[in-house]
Design an enzyme around this catalytic site. Sequence first.
Site, PDB file in Angstrom:
ATOM      1  N   ARG A 262      36.484  31.018  49.685  1.00  0.00           N
ATOM      2  CA  ARG A 262      37.791  30.845  48.956  1.00  0.00           C
ATOM      3  C   ARG A 262      38.782  31.083  49.656  1.00  0.00           C
ATOM      4  O   ARG A 262      38.996  31.969  50.741  1.00  0.00           O
ATOM      5  CB  ARG A 262      37.862  31.839  47.761  1.00  0.00           C
ATOM      6  CG  ARG A 262      36.654  31.745  46.780  1.00  0.00           C
ATOM      7  CD  ARG A 262      37.080  32.721  45.529  1.00  0.00           C
ATOM      8  NE  ARG A 262      35.766  32.664  44.868  1.00  0.00           N
ATOM      9  CZ  ARG A 262      35.879  33.240  43.350  1.00  0.00           C
ATOM     10  NH1 ARG A 262      36.840  34.179  43.253  1.00  0.00           N
ATOM     11  NH2 ARG A 262      34.865  32.992  42.814  1.00  0.00           N
ATOM     12  N   ARG A 277      39.583  41.554  49.036  1.00  0.00           N
ATOM     13  CA  ARG A 277      39.840  40.251  48.944  1.00  0.00           C
ATOM     14  C   ARG A 277      39.680  39.646  50.278  1.00  0.00           C
ATOM     15  O   ARG A 277      40.463  39.551  51.161  1.00  0.00           O
ATOM     16  CB  ARG A 277      41.352  39.908  48.421  1.00  0.00           C
ATOM     17  CG  ARG A 277      41.722  38.426  48.354  1.00  0.00           C
ATOM     18  CD  ARG A 277      43.005  38.272  47.595  1.00  0.00           C
ATOM     19  NE  ARG A 277      42.418  38.279  46.240  1.00  0.00           N
ATOM     20  CZ  ARG A 277      43.465  38.608  45.343  1.00  0.00           C
ATOM     21  NH1 ARG A 277      44.791  38.272  45.449  1.00  0.00           N
ATOM     22  NH2 ARG A 277      43.102  38.448  43.958  1.00  0.00           N
ATOM     23  N   GLU A 349      37.882  44.387  39.879  1.00  0.00           N
ATOM     24  CA  GLU A 349      37.422  43.355  39.054  1.00  0.00           C
ATOM     25  C   GLU A 349      36.158  43.130  40.018  1.00  0.00           C
ATOM     26  O   GLU A 349      36.030  42.532  41.067  1.00  0.00           O
ATOM     27  CB  GLU A 349      38.473  42.269  38.825  1.00  0.00           C
ATOM     28  CG  GLU A 349      37.414  41.184  38.139  1.00  0.00           C
ATOM     29  CD  GLU A 349      38.138  39.832  38.142  1.00  0.00           C
ATOM     30  OE1 GLU A 349      39.575  39.700  38.321  1.00  0.00           O
ATOM     31  OE2 GLU A 349      37.706  38.869  38.051  1.00  0.00           O
ATOM     32  N   SER A 352      33.602  38.553  36.028  1.00  0.00           N
ATOM     33  CA  SER A 352      34.575  37.903  35.100  1.00  0.00           C
ATOM     34  C   SER A 352      33.578  37.150  34.130  1.00  0.00           C
ATOM     35  O   SER A 352      32.855  36.169  34.781  1.00  0.00           O
ATOM     36  CB  SER A 352      35.631  37.031  35.836  1.00  0.00           C
ATOM     37  OG  SER A 352      36.708  36.719  34.855  1.00  0.00           O
ATOM     38  N   ARG A 390      33.242  44.432  46.505  1.00  0.00           N
ATOM     39  CA  ARG A 390      33.846  45.498  45.514  1.00  0.00           C
ATOM     40  C   ARG A 390      32.836  46.516  45.263  1.00  0.00           C
ATOM     41  O   ARG A 390      33.189  47.512  45.250  1.00  0.00           O
ATOM     42  CB  ARG A 390      34.746  44.756  44.593  1.00  0.00           C
ATOM     43  CG  ARG A 390      35.941  44.010  45.024  1.00  0.00           C
ATOM     44  CD  ARG A 390      36.609  43.124  43.997  1.00  0.00           C
ATOM     45  NE  ARG A 390      37.788  42.299  44.573  1.00  0.00           N
ATOM     46  CZ  ARG A 390      38.377  41.336  43.831  1.00  0.00           C
ATOM     47  NH1 ARG A 390      38.388  41.591  42.483  1.00  0.00           N
ATOM     48  NH2 ARG A 390      39.323  40.819  44.566  1.00  0.00           N
TER      49      ARG A 390
END
Length: 427
Positions: A262, A277, A349, A352, A390
Site C-alpha cells: 500500500r 504503518r 487496529e 477490520s 501490529r
Amino acid sequence: MLDIRLIREKPDFVSERLATRGGSDEAKIAEVLRVDAERRKIETQLQRLQADRNRLSKEIGAKRSRNEPSEELEVQVRKIGDEIGDLAQRASALDQEQRNLLLEIANLPHESVPIGKDPSGNRVVRSWGEKPQLSDPADHVALGQKLKILDLERAAKLSGSDFICFTGAGARLERALINFMIDLHTREHGYTEISPPFLVRRDCMIGTSQLPKLEAEMYGLEENQLFLVPTAEVPLTNLHRDEILNVADLPRKFVAYTPCFRREAGAAGRETRGIIRVHQFDKVELVKITMPEKSYEELESLTANAERVLQLLGLHYRVVELCTGDLGFGSAKTYDIEVWSPGQNAFLEVSSCSNFEDFQARRMHLRFKDRDGKNRLCHTLNGSGLALPRLFAALIESYQQSDGSVRLPEKLRDYFGAEKIEMTKHE
RNA sequence: GGUGAGGUGGCUGAGUGGUUGAAAGCAGCGCUUUGCUAAAGCGCCGUGCUCCAAAAGGGCACCGAGGGUUCGAAUCCCUCCCUCACCGCCA
C-alpha cells in the site's frame, strides 16, 4: 456497486443513507439517474431499429431464395444500418458512463450501523482481557533494536522509509505467527487455505472496489496492467468472480497469507511510528462468500474467528463497531478489532471485519443458484485474521520482561521453537 | 519467447453466411407409469437488458473480448486475451 433499480425506484432513500457517511453523493445519484433515463431511451430506439433490420433481412433472404428482386429492401436496410451504428455508439457510451458513475458510489450502511461523522461516533461493543502490568514499557522499536529482531535502518536502505526488515528471531516470530493463525483458521474454524497470486488484474481490483477510487494508493505494474495486492481480500474474493455457485457449496470460507502493498500517503508521526504503518506488510486474511440471508450471522462468526487469535495469544483487545462516517467505501457494516499496545499506550487496529453484502458481488458477477433455480448475487465478507506487524508489536510489547527479553505465550512456543526471545551478541 | 491446436448453454458436443438462442446427449425440474429402488414415457429447462403501471406478453443483445466485411455473422477478415501441447529459457 449499488443496484441501479434501487436508485431508480428509491433515489431519496439512497441519498439519505449515503448522506450518513458524510460527503454528499446526491449529485452523483442525480447524474446516474439522468444517464440511466437517457440510456434507456436510446436503447429503446436502437432496439426498434434492430427489430426492423432483422425482419427486413429475413425478407431479403426469403425473396432471394425465390429468385425475386430485393434491391429496394437492401437499400432500406442499409439506411437503417447507418442509424443503428449511430445509436449503438451513443448507447454504449451511456452504458459505460452509467457504470463508471455507479463504480464511484459507496455502499449503503446497514440499518444497524450507528450514525456518526467520524471515528468519534464509533462504538466499543466489547473488550477482552486486561492491559498488562508494566512499569515502564519499551515500545516495539526499542525492543526490536535491543533484541536485534527488527532492522528499520537497513530496511530504509533497501527500500526507503516505512518498510520493515525482520531479522533472526524476529523473522522467525513473523513466520511462527503466520503458521499459527493459518492452522487455527483451517483446523478449528473450517476455512480453506489458499496461496493466491500476489499480482492481480485490474478487473479484480475493481471487483473488490479498491478501484477506481483508490488507484493512488495502489502499487501497479503499468506495462502489463497488474497490481500488487493491497490485501488478500482481492484474490480471495475474486476467486469465484463471474461464476454461479451452487447453493450447497455456500458459504465458501478462505484463509490466505499474503504480503500487502500500500502506498498509504499518510504523514509520518506517532501514529506511524515503527512498524505501525508501512508500505509492505504481511497479513492473514479471512474471506467468506455467503447467501444473503446468512451474511450478518457470518459477519459475527468471522469477527469471532479473528478475535480468537488474540485470545489464544492472551492479548488485550477491544471490538469497535464503526459508525457510518468511518465505514469503508464498499462496506455495509464493519467491526474493527484493536489490540492494546503498551508501547504506544493505545489500541491498534489489527483487523477490520466487514460485510459488503452484494456490493462487491454485483461488480464481479458473483452469483449463486438458489433452491428455486434462480440466480442471485452472493454476499461477500472479509476480515484480517490478523495483520502481522501490529500484532508483532503488541505481542513483544505486552510480553516484555524486566530483563529485556520477551517471553512468548504458550500457544506460540512450538511454532517459534523456543519460550523466549533473548538478547544475542551477534545477529 | 517460438510453433501448433483450440475457446459454443451447468457439463459433453454439433453447427462454415439467412426462421440457429443455437442439434444431440448428460445433469436438473415437473407430470405419468411404478410395492421400494431403479427404469421408461411426456413436458419444461441459458443470461443480461429493455417495452408495458404491473402481470401476461413483446423486443434487443449475447456462441472468449473488441473491431471489420455484409441487406444479414456462432459461421468470413483483423487485433487482443485465455487454455492445451511441444520447443526454448529459468527458480
